[in-house]
Design a protein around this motif. Structure first.
Motif, PDB file in Angstrom:
ATOM      1  N   LEU A 230       0.818  -1.207   0.000  1.00  0.00           N
ATOM      2  CA  LEU A 230       0.000   0.000   0.000  1.00  0.00           C
ATOM      3  C   LEU A 230       0.857   1.265   0.000  1.00  0.00           C
ATOM      4  CD1 LEU A 230      -2.852  -1.028   2.484  1.00  0.00           C
ATOM      5  CD2 LEU A 230      -3.038  -0.688   0.000  1.00  0.00           C
ATOM      6  N   LYS A 231       1.945   1.210   0.736  1.00  0.00           N
ATOM      7  CA  LYS A 231       2.844   2.363   0.763  1.00  0.00           C
ATOM      8  C   LYS A 231       3.428   2.626  -0.619  1.00  0.00           C
ATOM      9  CE  LYS A 231       7.089   4.043   2.896  1.00  0.00           C
ATOM     10  NZ  LYS A 231       8.196   3.749   3.837  1.00  0.00           N
ATOM     11  N   GLU A 232       3.870   1.566  -1.291  1.00  0.00           N
ATOM     12  CA  GLU A 232       4.425   1.735  -2.632  1.00  0.00           C
ATOM     13  C   GLU A 232       3.351   2.224  -3.601  1.00  0.00           C
ATOM     14  OE1 GLU A 232       6.080  -2.002  -3.653  1.00  0.00           O
ATOM     15  OE2 GLU A 232       7.728  -1.895  -2.171  1.00  0.00           O
ATOM     16  N   ALA A 233       2.101   1.716  -3.457  1.00  0.00           N
ATOM     17  CA  ALA A 233       1.020   2.164  -4.344  1.00  0.00           C
ATOM     18  C   ALA A 233       0.686   3.630  -4.121  1.00  0.00           C
ATOM     19  CB  ALA A 233      -0.222   1.295  -4.115  1.00  0.00           C
ATOM     20  N   SER A 234       0.686   4.054  -2.866  1.00  0.00           N
ATOM     21  CA  SER A 234       0.392   5.472  -2.584  1.00  0.00           C
ATOM     22  C   SER A 234       1.458   6.377  -3.184  1.00  0.00           C
ATOM     23  CB  SER A 234       0.290   5.686  -1.077  1.00  0.00           C
ATOM     24  OG  SER A 234       1.533   5.411  -0.450  1.00  0.00           O
ATOM     25  N   LEU A 235       2.717   5.928  -3.162  1.00  0.00           N
ATOM     26  CA  LEU A 235       3.777   6.731  -3.764  1.00  0.00           C
ATOM     27  C   LEU A 235       3.603   6.844  -5.273  1.00  0.00           C
ATOM     28  CD1 LEU A 235       6.875   5.406  -1.748  1.00  0.00           C
ATOM     29  CD2 LEU A 235       5.640   7.572  -1.426  1.00  0.00           C
ATOM     30  N   VAL A 236       3.169   5.746  -5.904  1.00  0.00           N
ATOM     31  CA  VAL A 236       2.950   5.781  -7.350  1.00  0.00           C
ATOM     32  C   VAL A 236       1.784   6.690  -7.700  1.00  0.00           C
ATOM     33  CG1 VAL A 236       2.303   4.369  -9.342  1.00  0.00           C
ATOM     34  CG2 VAL A 236       3.968   3.500  -7.690  1.00  0.00           C
ATOM     35  N   ILE A 237       0.676   6.619  -6.915  1.00  0.00           N
ATOM     36  CA  ILE A 237      -0.496   7.452  -7.184  1.00  0.00           C
ATOM     37  C   ILE A 237      -0.182   8.927  -6.935  1.00  0.00           C
ATOM     38  CG2 ILE A 237      -2.840   7.955  -6.386  1.00  0.00           C
ATOM     39  CD1 ILE A 237      -3.201   4.969  -5.929  1.00  0.00           C
ATOM     40  N   ALA A 238       0.640   9.184  -5.929  1.00  0.00           N
ATOM     41  CA  ALA A 238       0.995  10.576  -5.640  1.00  0.00           C
ATOM     42  C   ALA A 238       1.782  11.204  -6.791  1.00  0.00           C
ATOM     43  CB  ALA A 238       1.798  10.644  -4.344  1.00  0.00           C
ATOM     44  N   GLU A 239       2.534  10.416  -7.508  1.00  0.00           N
ATOM     45  CA  GLU A 239       3.301  10.950  -8.620  1.00  0.00           C
ATOM     46  C   GLU A 239       2.413  11.249  -9.830  1.00  0.00           C
ATOM     47  OE1 GLU A 239       6.276   8.099  -9.425  1.00  0.00           O
ATOM     48  OE2 GLU A 239       7.415   8.465  -7.555  1.00  0.00           O
ATOM     49  N   SER A 240       1.259  10.586  -9.967  1.00  0.00           N
ATOM     50  CA  SER A 240       0.375  10.769 -11.124  1.00  0.00           C
ATOM     51  C   SER A 240      -1.058  10.942 -10.637  1.00  0.00           C
ATOM     52  CB  SER A 240       0.494   9.567 -12.069  1.00  0.00           C
ATOM     53  OG  SER A 240      -0.386   9.714 -13.138  1.00  0.00           O
ATOM     54  N   PRO A 241      -1.605  12.166 -10.589  1.00  0.00           N
ATOM     55  CA  PRO A 241      -2.981  12.362 -10.121  1.00  0.00           C
ATOM     56  C   PRO A 241      -4.011  11.627 -10.959  1.00  0.00           C
ATOM     57  CG  PRO A 241      -1.776  14.431 -10.204  1.00  0.00           C
ATOM     58  CD  PRO A 241      -0.930  13.424 -10.886  1.00  0.00           C
ATOM     59  N   SER A 242      -3.752  11.412 -12.246  1.00  0.00           N
ATOM     60  CA  SER A 242      -4.723  10.704 -13.068  1.00  0.00           C
ATOM     61  C   SER A 242      -4.854   9.236 -12.668  1.00  0.00           C
ATOM     62  CB  SER A 242      -4.313  10.802 -14.542  1.00  0.00           C
ATOM     63  OG  SER A 242      -3.033  10.233 -14.739  1.00  0.00           O
ATOM     64  N   ALA A 243      -3.855   8.696 -12.029  1.00  0.00           N
ATOM     65  CA  ALA A 243      -3.924   7.302 -11.590  1.00  0.00           C
ATOM     66  C   ALA A 243      -4.999   7.112 -10.540  1.00  0.00           C
ATOM     67  CB  ALA A 243      -2.565   6.860 -11.042  1.00  0.00           C
ATOM     68  N   LEU A 244      -5.223   8.162  -9.715  1.00  0.00           N
ATOM     69  CA  LEU A 244      -6.273   8.067  -8.693  1.00  0.00           C
ATOM     70  C   LEU A 244      -7.641   7.994  -9.358  1.00  0.00           C
ATOM     71  CD1 LEU A 244      -7.016   8.046  -5.719  1.00  0.00           C
ATOM     72  CD2 LEU A 244      -6.982  10.557  -5.769  1.00  0.00           C
ATOM     73  N   GLN A 245      -7.857   8.793 -10.420  1.00  0.00           N
ATOM     74  CA  GLN A 245      -9.122   8.738 -11.135  1.00  0.00           C
ATOM     75  C   GLN A 245      -9.341   7.356 -11.766  1.00  0.00           C
ATOM     76  OE1 GLN A 245     -11.252  11.200 -10.952  1.00  0.00           O
ATOM     77  NE2 GLN A 245      -9.823  12.471  -9.766  1.00  0.00           N
ATOM     78  N   LEU A 246      -8.305   6.812 -12.333  1.00  0.00           N
ATOM     79  CA  LEU A 246      -8.431   5.468 -12.905  1.00  0.00           C
ATOM     80  C   LEU A 246      -8.762   4.430 -11.836  1.00  0.00           C
ATOM     81  CD1 LEU A 246      -5.411   5.502 -15.417  1.00  0.00           C
ATOM     82  CD2 LEU A 246      -7.856   5.729 -15.938  1.00  0.00           C
ATOM     83  N   ARG A 247      -8.225   4.656 -10.669  1.00  0.00           N
ATOM     84  CA  ARG A 247      -8.527   3.734  -9.566  1.00  0.00           C
ATOM     85  C   ARG A 247      -9.989   3.835  -9.166  1.00  0.00           C
ATOM     86  NH1 ARG A 247      -7.918  -1.084  -7.656  1.00  0.00           N
ATOM     87  NH2 ARG A 247      -8.106  -1.187  -5.380  1.00  0.00           N
ATOM     88  N   TYR A 248     -10.532   5.085  -9.151  1.00  0.00           N
ATOM     89  CA  TYR A 248     -11.948   5.277  -8.864  1.00  0.00           C
ATOM     90  C   TYR A 248     -12.811   4.529  -9.877  1.00  0.00           C
ATOM     91  CZ  TYR A 248     -10.877   8.967  -5.475  1.00  0.00           C
ATOM     92  OH  TYR A 248     -10.434   9.667  -4.398  1.00  0.00           O
ATOM     93  N   LEU A 249     -12.477   4.677 -11.156  1.00  0.00           N
ATOM     94  CA  LEU A 249     -13.254   4.026 -12.212  1.00  0.00           C
ATOM     95  C   LEU A 249     -13.174   2.494 -12.095  1.00  0.00           C
ATOM     96  CD1 LEU A 249     -12.324   6.311 -15.244  1.00  0.00           C
ATOM     97  CD2 LEU A 249     -14.447   6.315 -13.915  1.00  0.00           C
ATOM     98  N   GLN A 250     -12.041   2.004 -11.725  1.00  0.00           N
ATOM     99  CA  GLN A 250     -11.896   0.555 -11.550  1.00  0.00           C
ATOM    100  C   GLN A 250     -12.744   0.051 -10.391  1.00  0.00           C
ATOM    101  OE1 GLN A 250      -7.886  -0.686 -10.787  1.00  0.00           O
ATOM    102  NE2 GLN A 250      -8.370  -2.875 -10.963  1.00  0.00           N
ATOM    103  N   THR A 251     -12.818   0.855  -9.336  1.00  0.00           N
ATOM    104  CA  THR A 251     -13.650   0.473  -8.192  1.00  0.00           C
ATOM    105  C   THR A 251     -15.117   0.462  -8.576  1.00  0.00           C
ATOM    106  OG1 THR A 251     -12.003   1.451  -6.708  1.00  0.00           O
ATOM    107  CG2 THR A 251     -14.193   1.021  -5.804  1.00  0.00           C
ATOM    108  N   LEU A 252     -15.574   1.485  -9.358  1.00  0.00           N
ATOM    109  CA  LEU A 252     -16.960   1.512  -9.823  1.00  0.00           C
ATOM    110  C   LEU A 252     -17.273   0.313 -10.717  1.00  0.00           C
ATOM    111  CD1 LEU A 252     -17.512   5.301 -10.632  1.00  0.00           C
ATOM    112  CD2 LEU A 252     -18.577   3.969  -8.818  1.00  0.00           C
ATOM    113  N   ASN A 253     -16.345  -0.047 -11.567  1.00  0.00           N
ATOM    114  CA  ASN A 253     -16.544  -1.202 -12.428  1.00  0.00           C
ATOM    115  C   ASN A 253     -16.702  -2.490 -11.617  1.00  0.00           C
ATOM    116  OD1 ASN A 253     -16.746  -2.782 -14.720  1.00  0.00           O
ATOM    117  ND2 ASN A 253     -14.529  -2.927 -14.994  1.00  0.00           N
ATOM    118  N   THR A 254     -15.915  -2.602 -10.567  1.00  0.00           N
ATOM    119  CA  THR A 254     -16.005  -3.793  -9.707  1.00  0.00           C
ATOM    120  C   THR A 254     -17.351  -3.854  -8.997  1.00  0.00           C
ATOM    121  OG1 THR A 254     -13.613  -3.716  -9.366  1.00  0.00           O
ATOM    122  CG2 THR A 254     -14.898  -5.038  -7.829  1.00  0.00           C
ATOM    123  N   ILE A 255     -17.813  -2.710  -8.481  1.00  0.00           N
ATOM    124  CA  ILE A 255     -19.103  -2.682  -7.784  1.00  0.00           C
ATOM    125  C   ILE A 255     -20.245  -2.961  -8.749  1.00  0.00           C
ATOM    126  CG2 ILE A 255     -20.686  -1.204  -6.502  1.00  0.00           C
ATOM    127  CD1 ILE A 255     -18.221   0.213  -5.353  1.00  0.00           C
TER     128      ILE A 255
END
Length: 279
Positions: A230-255
């Motif tokens: 999780l720490k490594e993932a947070s560092l990757v997301i912090a470097e690219s703000p668009s990655a957080l949006q993609l993560r949101y969309l992936q969560t919606l797709n799963t739900i």
């Protein structure tokens, strides 16, 4: 060891036959009279003189109480003098017997109940007849005492884990002890080791506690590895703000794939911070 055993057997047979060779004057007189009587009554004594032993049997002949030969007779037909000769049949087939359950105190003061099975055969019919009263019964008793003596020097863990070694040690000890009886011990096996109920419950509780401890250690290691990921993932997301949006969309797709009635609207963190700053 096998060569020494055979040498001792040959020496003991030579001593045994050497002591019994001489019939003495009276013995020879009785032997000659018996032979003459058998010759005169040939057609009657032939039925008493001819004996037959089977393929798996041997006959040890005694003449006036003395063993006549270094080698047992058989298989097949052989002759005996009716008045002077007697013989004993010896079975050469392998015999197996169960060692009765023995309550034994191990080296670490634990009482266990152990039984086993022994396979043996007669290797020398003359020694088995001349040196021991009952070779079969004597071997059974010796097997029981050997089992008790052997396991009395072992810990409980050794008794439970090293059955093959204990069986081999018992076989060597029994074979050496019964060599002078003309007995060959072919195999010894430990059948079952019975523990007291209290000891079984204690061992089960110990094993369960050990499994629970290992499970907790594995769970802790998993949480530690998950936190690092999780720490490594947070560092990757912090470097690219668009990655957080993609993560949101992936969560919606799963739900949505699970046909859930709950609707989630993801809001970017920068929008929430704008309203918080406005206040």
């Amino acid at each position: 060891m096998e060569m020494e055993s055979q040498r001792r057997t040959e020496l003991s047979k030579e001593d045994l036959i050497g002591e019994n060779q001489g019939l003495g004057f009276c013995g020879w007189v009785i032997f000659i009279l018996s032979a003459v009587f058998a010759f005169l009554t040939f057609f009657i004594s032939i039925f008493l003189s001819v004996k037959i032993v089977k393929e798996y049997e041997r006959a040890v002949i005694f003449r006036l109480g003395r063993i006549t030969s270094r080698k047992a007779k058989g298989p097949g037909i052989f002759l005996v003098l009716p008045c002077t000769d007697t013989f004993i049949k010896v079975d050469l087939r392998t015999v197996s017997f169960d060692i009765p359950p023995q309550e034994i105190l191990t080296k670490d003061s634990v009482t266990v109940c152990v039984d086993g099975v022994v396979y043996f055969r007669v290797s020398d019919p003359i020694l088995s007849v001349a040196n021991v009263t009952n070779a079969d019964y004597s071997t059974r008793l010796l097997a029981q005492t050997t089992l008790r003596n052997m396991l009395g020097t072992k810990n409980l863990s050794e008794v439970l884990s090293d059955r093959e070694g204990i069986s081999h040690g018992m076989q060597m000890s029994l074979d050496e002890a019964t060599d002078s009886w003309g007995i060959k011990v072919e195999r010894v096996e430990i059948k079952d080791v019975k523990l007291p109920m209290q000891l079984q419950r204690a061992m089960a509780a110990e094993a369960e506690a050990a499994r629970e401890a290992r499970a907790k250690v594995i769970a802790a290691e998993g949480e530690m590895n998950a936190s690092r990921a999780l720490k490594e993932a947070s560092l990757v997301i912090a470097e690219s703000p668009s990655a957080l949006q993609l993560r949101y969309l992936q969560t919606l797709n799963t739900i949505a794939a699970e046909k859930n009635s709950t609707i989630i609207f993801p809001l970017p963190m920068d929008v929430m911070s704008h309203f918080m700053n406005k206040k």
